[in-house]
Design an enzyme around this catalytic site. Structure first.
Site: not given
Length: 223
Positions: A13, A16, A81, A132, A147, A150-151
């Site tokens: 990733g 950007r 990332n 995160s 999210y 998964a983190k």
């Protein structure tokens, strides 16, 4: 073994946002950087602008990242990332659970496995997992969709893998904070470069640096 003079690095990733800032920061520190992106057009444009290599990586397509790592014969630094953020309920038939786990847990583990032969040969490697605060049990596993779950699983891998990695390889996770990216939004307080700082530090840790940890602003934080 000591760090290579110009370590090779793969940033998923990397076209950007935080990934791009991490890639640029690694290049500034003398690394030979390859950015991976799902969009070939966007990835090639970013790589040309940054003056680095590009490989097409779709983390839902194992063949794409298998070929990338095999052709490079492994990377010294792996920065996991790439991520996705959707807003559907985990209980919905349209939940993003399967895709989130594929992109942010299964694919990072596959990339680590693919790089192990290189790290065994060189005796040096660094793995940085972009996590995160939403993936922290101590902070309540926040965020929408799958999210945070998964983190949290990515954090668990970070904690567990030091026992299996070759000597000389360090793995750590970091919470970059709320940064101004497409995912973070324009109102976030941190620039991508500020968000990238801890990841860059972890990517180039000295031999006496930590492993199996979770960090924000270069300081340990609770799982």
């Amino acid at each position: 073994m000591t760090r290579p003079l110009h370590p090779s690095a793969l940033v998923t990733g990397g076209n950007r946002g935080l990934g791009r800032a991490i890639a640029a920061g690694l290049k500034a520190k003398g690394c030979r950087v390859t950015i991976g992106a799902r969009s070939e057009e966007d990835g090639r444009q970013a790589a040309a602008e940054l003056g680095m290599a590009f490989v097409r990586l779709d983390l839902t397509e194992p063949d794409s990242y298998f070929d990338a790592v095999m052709q490079a014969r492994g990377f010294d630094i792996l920065v996991n990332n790439a991520g996705i953020l959707n807003h559907g309920s985990l209980l919905s038939p349209k939940s993003d659970f399967a895709e989130a786990m594929e992109v942010m847990v299964a694919a990072p583990l596959d990339l680590i496995r693919l790089n192990v032969p290189h790290w065994r040969e060189t005796g040096w490697g660094r793995i940085v997992n972009l996590s995160s605060g939403w993936g922290s049990f101590t902070q309540g596993l926040g965020g929408p969709g799958a999210y945070g779950v998964a983190k949290a699983a990515l954090n668990a891998l970070t904690k567990a893998l030091p026992r299996d990695l070759p000597p000389g390889v360090k793995i750590n996770a970091c919470d970059p904070g709320w940064a101004r990216t497409r995912m973070g939004g324009a109102s976030a307080p941190l620039s991508p470069e500020e968000g990238a700082d801890t990841a860059l530090w972890l990517a180039l840790l000295p031999e006496d640096g930590p492993t199996g940890g979770f960090f924000r602003r270069r300081e340990p934080v609770g799982w």
